[in-house]
Design a protein around this motif. Sequence first.
Motif, PDB file in Angstrom:
ATOM      1  N   PRO A  60      15.425   0.586 -12.120  1.00 16.98           N
ATOM      2  CA  PRO A  60      15.421   2.025 -12.394  1.00 16.98           C
ATOM      3  C   PRO A  60      16.774   2.688 -12.198  1.00 16.98           C
ATOM      4  CG  PRO A  60      14.441   1.592 -10.264  1.00 16.98           C
ATOM      5  CD  PRO A  60      14.691   0.252 -10.881  1.00 16.98           C
ATOM      6  N   PHE A  61      16.856   3.858 -12.807  1.00 19.23           N
ATOM      7  CA  PHE A  61      18.025   4.722 -12.623  1.00 19.23           C
ATOM      8  C   PHE A  61      17.996   5.304 -11.219  1.00 19.23           C
ATOM      9  CE2 PHE A  61      20.114   8.788 -12.517  1.00 19.23           C
ATOM     10  CZ  PHE A  61      21.268   8.609 -13.269  1.00 19.23           C
ATOM     11  N   THR A  62      19.124   5.310 -10.550  1.00 16.39           N
ATOM     12  CA  THR A  62      19.261   6.015  -9.267  1.00 16.39           C
ATOM     13  C   THR A  62      20.554   6.810  -9.309  1.00 16.39           C
ATOM     14  OG1 THR A  62      20.490   4.260  -8.143  1.00 16.39           O
ATOM     15  CG2 THR A  62      18.082   4.129  -8.057  1.00 16.39           C
ATOM     16  N   SER A  63      20.659   7.770  -8.414  1.00 20.41           N
ATOM     17  CA  SER A  63      21.868   8.591  -8.386  1.00 20.41           C
ATOM     18  C   SER A  63      23.093   7.769  -8.022  1.00 20.41           C
ATOM     19  CB  SER A  63      21.686   9.735  -7.383  1.00 20.41           C
ATOM     20  OG  SER A  63      21.372   9.238  -6.100  1.00 20.41           O
ATOM     21  N   GLU A  64      22.890   6.628  -7.348  1.00 24.31           N
ATOM     22  CA  GLU A  64      24.019   5.767  -7.003  1.00 24.31           C
ATOM     23  C   GLU A  64      24.413   4.878  -8.188  1.00 24.31           C
ATOM     24  OE1 GLU A  64      21.967   7.256  -3.599  1.00 24.31           O
ATOM     25  OE2 GLU A  64      21.208   5.896  -5.149  1.00 24.31           O
ATOM     26  N   ARG A  65      23.395   4.309  -8.889  1.00 26.85           N
ATOM     27  CA  ARG A  65      23.686   3.384  -9.991  1.00 26.85           C
ATOM     28  C   ARG A  65      24.112   4.112 -11.258  1.00 26.85           C
ATOM     29  NH1 ARG A  65      21.487  -1.059 -11.458  1.00 26.85           N
ATOM     30  NH2 ARG A  65      20.162  -0.083 -13.036  1.00 26.85           N
ATOM     31  N   LYS A  66      23.480   5.236 -11.552  1.00 28.88           N
ATOM     32  CA  LYS A  66      23.744   6.033 -12.754  1.00 28.88           C
ATOM     33  C   LYS A  66      23.491   5.248 -14.041  1.00 28.88           C
ATOM     34  CE  LYS A  66      26.984   9.393 -10.816  1.00 28.88           C
ATOM     35  NZ  LYS A  66      26.771   9.044  -9.403  1.00 28.88           N
ATOM     36  N   MET A  67      22.574   4.302 -13.988  1.00 27.43           N
ATOM     37  CA  MET A  67      22.160   3.589 -15.197  1.00 27.43           C
ATOM     38  C   MET A  67      20.770   2.987 -14.976  1.00 27.43           C
ATOM     39  SD  MET A  67      24.387   0.035 -15.125  1.00 27.43           S
ATOM     40  CE  MET A  67      23.424  -0.677 -16.463  1.00 27.43           C
ATOM     41  N   GLN A  68      20.125   2.631 -16.070  1.00 24.86           N
ATOM     42  CA  GLN A  68      18.785   2.060 -16.031  1.00 24.86           C
ATOM     43  C   GLN A  68      18.716   0.883 -16.992  1.00 24.86           C
ATOM     44  OE1 GLN A  68      15.869   4.482 -17.959  1.00 24.86           O
ATOM     45  NE2 GLN A  68      14.103   3.410 -17.125  1.00 24.86           N
ATOM     46  N   MET A 128       0.841  -1.190   0.000  1.00 23.12           N
ATOM     47  CA  MET A 128       0.000   0.000   0.000  1.00 23.12           C
ATOM     48  C   MET A 128       0.884   1.251   0.000  1.00 23.12           C
ATOM     49  SD  MET A 128      -3.284  -0.878   0.181  1.00 23.12           S
ATOM     50  CE  MET A 128      -4.031   0.632   0.810  1.00 23.12           C
ATOM     51  N   VAL A 129       0.363   2.314  -0.586  1.00 17.94           N
ATOM     52  CA  VAL A 129       0.975   3.634  -0.445  1.00 17.94           C
ATOM     53  C   VAL A 129      -0.072   4.550   0.176  1.00 17.94           C
ATOM     54  CG1 VAL A 129       2.660   3.468  -2.310  1.00 17.94           C
ATOM     55  CG2 VAL A 129       0.324   4.181  -2.841  1.00 17.94           C
ATOM     56  N   PHE A 130       0.407   5.553   0.914  1.00 14.86           N
ATOM     57  CA  PHE A 130      -0.506   6.370   1.693  1.00 14.86           C
ATOM     58  C   PHE A 130      -0.336   7.856   1.394  1.00 14.86           C
ATOM     59  CE2 PHE A 130       0.381   2.542   4.239  1.00 14.86           C
ATOM     60  CZ  PHE A 130      -0.913   2.023   4.315  1.00 14.86           C
ATOM     61  N   ASN A 131      -1.444   8.544   1.477  1.00 14.09           N
ATOM     62  CA  ASN A 131      -1.488   9.979   1.221  1.00 14.09           C
ATOM     63  C   ASN A 131      -0.467  10.731   2.076  1.00 14.09           C
ATOM     64  OD1 ASN A 131      -2.341  12.513   0.410  1.00 14.09           O
ATOM     65  ND2 ASN A 131      -4.044  12.586   1.847  1.00 14.09           N
ATOM     66  N   GLY A 132       0.274  11.646   1.437  1.00 16.50           N
ATOM     67  CA  GLY A 132       1.221  12.486   2.159  1.00 16.50           C
ATOM     68  C   GLY A 132       2.615  11.931   2.274  1.00 16.50           C
ATOM     69  N   THR A 133       2.815  10.666   1.906  1.00  9.35           N
ATOM     70  CA  THR A 133       4.159  10.092   1.963  1.00  9.35           C
ATOM     71  C   THR A 133       4.903  10.417   0.666  1.00  9.35           C
ATOM     72  OG1 THR A 133       3.344   7.964   1.124  1.00  9.35           O
ATOM     73  CG2 THR A 133       3.415   8.266   3.510  1.00  9.35           C
ATOM     74  N   ALA A 134       6.208  10.168   0.656  1.00  9.26           N
ATOM     75  CA  ALA A 134       7.031  10.604  -0.475  1.00  9.26           C
ATOM     76  C   ALA A 134       7.796   9.441  -1.081  1.00  9.26           C
ATOM     77  CB  ALA A 134       8.012  11.680  -0.020  1.00  9.26           C
ATOM     78  N   ILE A 135       7.838   9.396  -2.405  1.00  8.90           N
ATOM     79  CA  ILE A 135       8.599   8.384  -3.128  1.00  8.90           C
ATOM     80  C   ILE A 135      10.064   8.817  -3.150  1.00  8.90           C
ATOM     81  CG2 ILE A 135       8.822   7.077  -5.264  1.00  8.90           C
ATOM     82  CD1 ILE A 135       6.105   6.757  -3.893  1.00  8.90           C
ATOM     83  N   THR A 136      10.915   8.030  -2.537  1.00  6.02           N
ATOM     84  CA  THR A 136      12.338   8.371  -2.497  1.00  6.02           C
ATOM     85  C   THR A 136      13.144   7.638  -3.548  1.00  6.02           C
ATOM     86  OG1 THR A 136      12.812   6.656  -0.864  1.00  6.02           O
ATOM     87  CG2 THR A 136      12.212   8.835  -0.030  1.00  6.02           C
ATOM     88  N   GLN A 137      12.589   6.555  -4.108  1.00  6.67           N
ATOM     89  CA  GLN A 137      13.334   5.793  -5.107  1.00  6.67           C
ATOM     90  C   GLN A 137      12.360   4.929  -5.892  1.00  6.67           C
ATOM     91  OE1 GLN A 137      16.982   3.664  -3.884  1.00  6.67           O
ATOM     92  NE2 GLN A 137      16.206   1.878  -4.977  1.00  6.67           N
ATOM     93  N   GLY A 138      12.680   4.723  -7.160  1.00  4.93           N
ATOM     94  CA  GLY A 138      11.936   3.778  -7.978  1.00  4.93           C
ATOM     95  C   GLY A 138      10.667   4.347  -8.580  1.00  4.93           C
ATOM     96  N   THR A 139       9.898   3.437  -9.176  1.00  5.23           N
ATOM     97  CA  THR A 139       8.641   3.792  -9.830  1.00  5.23           C
ATOM     98  C   THR A 139       7.578   2.779  -9.455  1.00  5.23           C
ATOM     99  OG1 THR A 139       9.208   2.503 -11.804  1.00  5.23           O
ATOM    100  CG2 THR A 139       9.826   4.847 -11.806  1.00  5.23           C
ATOM    101  N   GLY A 140       6.344   3.138  -9.721  1.00  2.72           N
ATOM    102  CA  GLY A 140       5.260   2.211  -9.428  1.00  2.72           C
ATOM    103  C   GLY A 140       3.920   2.766  -9.873  1.00  2.72           C
ATOM    104  N   ARG A 141       2.894   1.897  -9.758  1.00  4.50           N
ATOM    105  CA  ARG A 141       1.515   2.310 -10.034  1.00  4.50           C
ATOM    106  C   ARG A 141       0.617   1.756  -8.938  1.00  4.50           C
ATOM    107  NH1 ARG A 141       0.165   2.531 -16.529  1.00  4.50           N
ATOM    108  NH2 ARG A 141       2.068   3.654 -17.132  1.00  4.50           N
ATOM    109  N   ALA A 186      19.623  -1.015 -21.930  1.00  6.72           N
ATOM    110  CA  ALA A 186      20.184  -0.192 -20.859  1.00  6.72           C
ATOM    111  C   ALA A 186      20.715   1.123 -21.415  1.00  6.72           C
ATOM    112  CB  ALA A 186      21.303  -0.939 -20.149  1.00  6.72           C
ATOM    113  N   LYS A 187      20.644   2.120 -20.564  1.00  7.18           N
ATOM    114  CA  LYS A 187      21.306   3.394 -20.862  1.00  7.18           C
ATOM    115  C   LYS A 187      21.850   3.941 -19.552  1.00  7.18           C
ATOM    116  CE  LYS A 187      17.727   6.934 -20.227  1.00  7.18           C
ATOM    117  NZ  LYS A 187      16.778   6.142 -19.463  1.00  7.18           N
ATOM    118  N   GLY A 188      22.844   4.814 -19.648  1.00  5.97           N
ATOM    119  CA  GLY A 188      23.416   5.387 -18.435  1.00  5.97           C
ATOM    120  C   GLY A 188      24.702   6.128 -18.725  1.00  5.97           C
ATOM    121  N   ALA A 189      25.340   6.561 -17.652  1.00 10.21           N
ATOM    122  CA  ALA A 189      26.629   7.230 -17.792  1.00 10.21           C
ATOM    123  C   ALA A 189      27.597   6.295 -18.506  1.00 10.21           C
ATOM    124  CB  ALA A 189      27.165   7.610 -16.418  1.00 10.21           C
ATOM    125  N   PRO A 190      28.243   6.754 -19.588  1.00  3.17           N
ATOM    126  CA  PRO A 190      29.083   5.833 -20.383  1.00  3.17           C
ATOM    127  C   PRO A 190      30.153   5.110 -19.578  1.00  3.17           C
ATOM    128  CG  PRO A 190      28.739   7.883 -21.572  1.00  3.17           C
ATOM    129  CD  PRO A 190      28.184   8.097 -20.195  1.00  3.17           C
TER     130      PRO A 190
END
Length: 1012
Positions: free
Chosen positions: A482-490, A237-250, A507-511
Amino acid sequence: MSDLPRETQLHSPSTSSLGLSLNSSSDSQPYADADPSILDINAVETALHTSVTNGLRSEEARARLEKYGRNELAGKPAVPAWKRFLVQFQDPLVYLLLVATIISFVAWVIERSTNPSGAEPLPFDCIVIVVILIVNAVLGFIQENRAEAAVEALSQMTAPHTTVLRDGRAVTINTAEVVPGDILILGEGDTVSADGRLLSAASLRVAEASLTGESLPVAKKTGTLESTKSLGDRTNMVFNGTAITQGTGRAIVTSTGMKTQVGKIADMLSQTKEDSTPLEREMDNVSKILGIAVVIIAAVVLAALWLLEGFHSIDDVIESLLLAVSLAVAAVPEGLATILTVVLALGVQRMAKHNAIVKKLSSVETLGSASVICSDKTGTLTRNEMTVETLITASGEVKVTGTGYVPVGVLVGLEGEEIETSSPIRREVVTALVAGSIANNGELRDEGEIIGDPTEVSLLVAARKVHAMDDYQSIERVAEIPFTSERKMQTVIARDKADADSLTAFAKGAPDILLEHCSYILVGDHVRAMTQGDRQDILAHVERLSNQAYRTLGQAYAPLHVARMQDIDGVRVDVSGRVEDIAEQADAIEHDYIWAGMVGIIDPPRTEVRDSIAEAHRAGIRTIMITGDHPLTAARIAADLGIIDEQQGDTRESVYGLERAENITGRALTALTGDELDAMSDDEFNAAVRHVSVYARVAPEHKMRIVKALQSHGNIVAMTGDGVNDAPAVKSADIGVAMGITGTEVTKQSAKMILADDNFSTIVEAVKEGRIIFENIRKFLRYLLSSNVGEVFTVFFGVVLAGVLGIKDPSSTGVTVPLLATQLLWINLLTDAAPALAMGVDGQTDDVMNRAPRKMSDRVIDAAMWCDIAFIGIIMAAVTLIGIDLYLPGGLFTDISAVNVNGASHDEQMVMARTMGFTILVFAQLFNALASRSATQSAFKNLFSNVWLWGAIALSVVLQLAVIYIPALNTAFGTTPLHPHQWFEALGLAALVLALSEVYKCVARLVVKRHR
């Protein structure tokens, strides 16, 4: 149809639109009190009559919005209009006037009982004071309503937005319009706008501290829970007012508004009063000072009169009390608080029209004090219209024409020749762009509208230009790392629907990062093992493109055959295309990739930014670039924009020793990276921050550290940000600035100002506007306080020097005031409100950007301003008392033996003298309005630029004429008509205020010039 080398053909699924309606007759929201976490996705989808693939139809969404209401928490109950009107009287200075009114009424009652024939038939003083107080309250009520409407309009402009699936398309809507059954599309940096059951999650982590108190982000999965758990353990579950810090979803929305989990506890939240701002506190302090000063002055005057003359009758007591009333009325700027609020609100409205949306009025004070602006590069200093301009593959380098997000362009060689379809390099370019388009979360719509990261969209635009995806339409994404600031690729896993067993990783990302995962390289139609020479060539190209301010992205792919997939735990593909989160299996998937090529993406600097940075430097504001880009890219853009000197050398080694750092004062380094910052001690870091103006490859903690270091040096820091990782630094800055277009909801909520156009120039304009607003506040404060001080001095010296000036009848006893309380209150109403408001919207009179930033410790009303106020007040009182003296026998300018040819009594002469003094004081304050527009510049410079001020002056003149020439108002205000020659005398004396103010400013300018 051609094939990708070593890859199965891919194609896209077809979808059909579902028309479902909600058949529930209850107004309560589904699952508002139940727990959807223990139901599977299909059950939730069916119960909510929605479609996980298409979302709700627009018509159905509107019906549900009507049925279930807006997705908002219940706000504070509206304050009735009558209560808001009474609030206008809740001011210490108004209390002082009300006490004065009561004293005046009691005096009238006593006088009427002791001397019925000599008393006024009605207590005109009391009536006029009460009427004027009511009129002032009505004006304040109207003005504050307008100010609230302005702030409400701004809040609508900054209202959070949410991306949902409607009619089979991703659309961005106002969060308040989210309804049960909507499909939320969640990404890093988003604020969850409602409670929902997860449909899909890729490396999804959610910060739920605001709801559960859990300090660390919670990893989310889509699996059905076996039993109801506490909120912190409902991982699907996801709840109103919380924040996504990483990744994607529906997620399917199950509850909105007050039916959400946060809504259920909203009533338990205590209402906290917002802290007053430094400006508000200083205004309260000024009010207290005025009130205390009036009481002290009144007490001193009354004591002196009692000691010198004594109180021989009740009339003496009454007259002394009326004197206290006059002093109170003279000292009180009744509309000060209202004018301040309105001026701030109007200023914020003007800023909003220039795309700077200030969320709180109080932030205007801080804006004018900014001494450092820390800005991201992409979209703020540059246009944020990322364009793939160059592509490098194994066979060489080519260019793509066209700019921006319009997919019009062709593939050309370095000499401008168009690349043929059969060329091997074209095959490599197409393969690279296919990989970059599939490993992509952006969306490009036909009308040029973009959804997602501009860098990702630029790949889609380039692919359309060369028709790269024409042969690869039948594709279906099934999983993502997903791409993250640590991985630098997707990495995105896709499949051909006709062959469910054949999957391909794109894949794509920092060469430099992506190269570490590649074992092969594409050459024409063939794949061969990658050599060390290949790697060195690619890295050399990265360095070269970075030096040319390009942003580089590599593209790669790899077939994932059935045998290989069986070894990867966690990838379970079913007929619906859903898979479990595979982020934890990245090491098993992301290896032996085939290098397809890389692109060079340019985000051109905004043409207007260079001038804005120069303007900021002129204003004493330092500009700092903080970016995640390559240091050479950052340095090139910084040099182009004038942030650093393009000709300077790399002096980074100087910052590693404090003694050597002293030698680079005033010189910005080429760029410091996050790694270099980590290697520094605290002392070295603080020394570097004093001089370095470009930071590259920095992490969120670096941004926070930079902001803190700048603040520790006494700077007022403005910090821009867009991603969720920027939110901490944005919130810590004195002026947090969020990007209105690309900014995440988390960052917008943390910021004090939002840029509707994501443009750095808007920040500089906002700072300039903030300085102008603050300067205008000082203008009307100088005007109001000097005018009221002039009134106090008039009453004080008029009483103390009554015998010298002829104000007191030698044959009478008691106290005679130079001006009546009603006259003083009329002056305040007439000359305070309209001219002060007009000065509050005045344009720039002084060059506000040609001065150093104001320190927050600086007083709004400083010593120099108090001297100015006292000087003008004394001049104003002097010319008023001279005007009164001219029409009274026995004064400084008249002989006591002079005979009145008309046989007028002293009382009649006093009415004429008061009318003269009354009129002189009104026009002296109107001349003062012109003089107060600048503390240093001549009033005659840009004299007619403020039409509102001239309108306010004209209105004041008309109303003063009415008081002098309308008989009924003569009785109420104790006035008599003036003759033409008397107008020349009155205006001549009043104009001395402006003339002597000009002399005072001239002397001040000479003193400042001599000290430079």
